[in-house]
Design an enzyme around this catalytic site. Structure first.
Site, PDB file in Angstrom:
ATOM      1  N   ARG A   1      15.302 -45.701  26.083  1.00 21.18           N
ATOM      2  CA  ARG A   1      16.396 -44.917  25.518  1.00 21.18           C
ATOM      3  C   ARG A   1      17.730 -45.594  25.809  1.00 21.18           C
ATOM      4  O   ARG A   1      18.664 -45.519  25.001  1.00 21.18           O
ATOM      5  CB  ARG A   1      16.377 -43.497  26.113  1.00 21.18           C
ATOM      6  CG  ARG A   1      17.447 -42.557  25.578  1.00 21.18           C
ATOM      7  CD  ARG A   1      17.279 -42.214  24.128  1.00 21.18           C
ATOM      8  NE  ARG A   1      15.930 -41.789  23.771  1.00 21.18           N
ATOM      9  CZ  ARG A   1      15.575 -41.416  22.561  1.00 21.18           C
ATOM     10  NH1 ARG A   1      16.448 -41.460  21.560  1.00 21.18           N
ATOM     11  NH2 ARG A   1      14.327 -41.056  22.304  1.00 21.18           N
TER      12      ARG A   1
ATOM     13  N   ASN B   1      14.828 -33.198  28.951  1.00 24.14           N
ATOM     14  CA  ASN B   1      14.441 -34.561  28.623  1.00 24.14           C
ATOM     15  C   ASN B   1      13.215 -34.577  27.698  1.00 24.14           C
ATOM     16  O   ASN B   1      12.312 -35.394  27.853  1.00 24.14           O
ATOM     17  CB  ASN B   1      14.188 -35.353  29.912  1.00 24.14           C
ATOM     18  CG  ASN B   1      14.568 -36.811  29.774  1.00 24.14           C
ATOM     19  OD1 ASN B   1      13.729 -37.648  29.494  1.00 24.14           O
ATOM     20  ND2 ASN B   1      15.842 -37.117  29.956  1.00 24.14           N
TER      21      ASN B   1
ATOM     22  N   HIS C   1      12.040 -38.475  27.352  1.00 26.20           N
ATOM     23  CA  HIS C   1      13.091 -38.885  26.422  1.00 26.20           C
ATOM     24  C   HIS C   1      13.687 -40.216  26.851  1.00 26.20           C
ATOM     25  O   HIS C   1      13.932 -41.099  26.019  1.00 26.20           O
ATOM     26  CB  HIS C   1      14.178 -37.809  26.348  1.00 26.20           C
ATOM     27  CG  HIS C   1      15.152 -38.014  25.233  1.00 26.20           C
ATOM     28  ND1 HIS C   1      16.436 -38.461  25.449  1.00 26.20           N
ATOM     29  CD2 HIS C   1      15.019 -37.858  23.892  1.00 26.20           C
ATOM     30  CE1 HIS C   1      17.068 -38.547  24.294  1.00 26.20           C
ATOM     31  NE2 HIS C   1      16.233 -38.191  23.332  1.00 26.20           N
ATOM     32  N   CYS C   2      13.900 -40.378  28.152  1.00 26.50           N
ATOM     33  CA  CYS C   2      14.474 -41.627  28.678  1.00 26.50           C
ATOM     34  C   CYS C   2      13.593 -42.829  28.374  1.00 26.50           C
ATOM     35  O   CYS C   2      14.094 -43.946  28.197  1.00 26.50           O
ATOM     36  CB  CYS C   2      14.655 -41.538  30.189  1.00 26.50           C
ATOM     37  SG  CYS C   2      15.739 -40.233  30.766  1.00 26.50           S
ATOM     38  N   SER C   3      12.292 -42.641  28.332  1.00 28.55           N
ATOM     39  CA  SER C   3      11.362 -43.764  28.178  1.00 28.55           C
ATOM     40  C   SER C   3      11.129 -44.142  26.726  1.00 28.55           C
ATOM     41  O   SER C   3      10.414 -45.108  26.451  1.00 28.55           O
ATOM     42  CB  SER C   3      10.018 -43.433  28.832  1.00 28.55           C
ATOM     43  OG  SER C   3       9.324 -42.436  28.087  1.00 28.55           O
TER      44      SER C   3
END
Length: 326
Positions: free
Chosen positions: A87, A268, A318-320
């Site tokens: 992300r 997330n 979400h970050c990944s």
């Protein structure tokens, strides 16, 4: 028309997902983090006629493990990836009609905290592999630090975007101008602090997410023991004063790992073409978070996937991930 960053609920062609690969970076939680990221990928894939999935591993060993864990039909690639947080290290793709451009922003390890080889190059490498036109931006911006409704409205935190460890020569007006020029953002909701002990300096995707045009979702504090109650209350007030429709999301509350309150967040979540995957933690409000999102996305199946081991690396699903809009 002009190039604009689409909302996450707009149709995706594909999604990249980073796969935990380095024992040096992850330590003891590595194996469980791999299992949880694979479960996230499988949950997106299980939606059926959804986006193509590309799981990106940083070594041959990790790629072999990923291939064993993910469903057939998910493409596993070995690339020179530093950490899994695509992300932030991946390009942000903007659209003007059917034309797409990958905006390749600078990256400095979240203000110099974590410097892994590959993190500065993986975004352009993936965009090139997808056949996308790439345009380099000459300033630091992480994808997790902004969230958009697809109609020119974005939210961010002053905690992150105005931190001098990112772009010390850019003031608020300069950042707003660059977001307008490069991502088509013409209205910017500035929220204040992010979550406590978030090493990203308070990314928005742990605090507030758009779930519709001008419609933003923000947690409510889980009692006096919640370390983020003040940040949530402040975000609510700012969003309402800005004119947004605001809905409430349960908070994970105080979540401890290794004796420290860590930034566990249901915010997330990843919005796929046919489902929404939300991180859960074995916490009291897990089911309530799933129910809340199910009401907001009635056309998608909402799935909760354990993410406590992924959280030890500093982020969640979400970050990944980074999507490729159609």
């Amino acid at each position: 028309m002009a190039f604009r960053m689409p909302a996450e609920w707009a149709p995706h062609e594909a999604v990249w997902i980073g796969f935990p690969s380095s024992a040096d970076a992850w330590g003891a939680p590595l194996q469980r983090a791999q299992q949880q990221i694979a479960a996230f990928a499988n949950a997106v894939h299980a939606s059926g006629q959804g986006e193509r999935l590309h799981v990106i591993a940083g070594s041959a060993e990790a790629a072999a493990i990923a291939a064993e864990l993910v469903d057939s039909g998910i493409h596993v690639e070995q690339r020179h990836i530093g950490d899994v947080w695509l992300r932030d290290t991946g390009c942000i793709i903007v659209k003007d009609g059917d034309r797409r451009i990958a905006r390749d922003f600078g990256f400095n390890g979240w203000g110099g905290r974590y410097d892994y080889p590959g993190d500065r190059t993986i975004g352009a490498e993936l965009a090139a592999s997808a056949g996308l036109e790439i345009r380099k931006a000459d300033w630091i911006l992480e994808g997790g630090s902004i969230d958009v409704d697809g109609q020119g409205l974005a939210a961010t935190t002053a905690d992150c975007l105005l931190n001098p460890n990112r772009n010390p020569t850019l003031d608020k007006a300069a950042i707003e101008a660059r977001l307008r020029d490069e991502l088509g953002i013409d209205r910017l909701l500035w929220l204040g602090d992010g979550l406590r002990n978030d090493h990203t300096d308070g990314h928005i995707d742990n605090l507030a997410r758009f779930v519709g045009v001008n419609h933003i979702l923000i947690p409510q504090g889980a009692g006096a023991n919640d370390p983020n109650s003040a940040a949530f209350d402040d975000a609510h007030k700012r969003a309402e004063a800005f004119g947004c429709q605001v809905s409430n999301m349960p908070s994970v509350g105080r979540f401890m790992q290794d004796g420290e309150a860590v930034p566990a967040s249901y915010m997330n979540f990843y919005i796929g073409n046919h489902n929404v995957v939300v991180p859960i933690y074995g916490a009291e409000n897990d089911d309530a978070a799933i129910t809340t999102l199910a009401a907001l996305f009635p056309d998608r199946k909402v799935v909760g996937v354990m993410a406590d081991a992924v959280l030890t690396g500093g982020g969640s699903f979400h970050c990944s991930s980074q999507q490729i809009p159609v």
